[in-house]
Write a protein that holds these residues in place. Structure first.
Motif, short mmCIF file in Angstrom:
data_model
loop_
_atom_site.label_atom_id
_atom_site.label_comp_id
_atom_site.label_asym_id
_atom_site.label_seq_id
_atom_site.Cartn_x
_atom_site.Cartn_y
_atom_site.Cartn_z
N ASP A 1 28.42 39.65 87.69
CA ASP A 1 29.40 40.23 88.18
C ASP A 1 28.71 40.95 89.59
N GLU B 1 30.28 43.53 93.11
CA GLU B 1 31.41 44.04 94.06
C GLU B 1 30.96 44.17 95.58
N LEU C 1 36.85 47.76 97.93
CA LEU C 1 35.94 46.83 97.03
C LEU C 1 36.64 46.00 96.15
N ARG D 1 35.76 43.10 93.26
CA ARG D 1 35.01 42.79 92.15
C ARG D 1 35.15 41.49 91.68
#
Length: 43
Positions: free
Chosen positions: A10, A12, A20, A22
């Motif tokens: 993961d 961002e 942002l 993600r």
């Protein structure tokens, strides 16, 4: 480097509007990640 069929970690990053985004928010969807070197840099 990731192995074939492994999940990407993961992260961002800002989108084109400065918001942002993600990767986890897109789980279950196809994702294409594309980037290029900053203009006027060696690379």
């Amino acid at each position: 480097m990731l192995d074939v069929d492994s999940r990407a970690p993961d992260f961002e990053a800002p989108d084109q509007h400065g918001n942002l985004a993600r990767l986890a928010d897109l789980r279950g969807s196809w994702v294409v990640l594309w980037w290029y070197p900053k203009a006027s840099t060696a690379g």
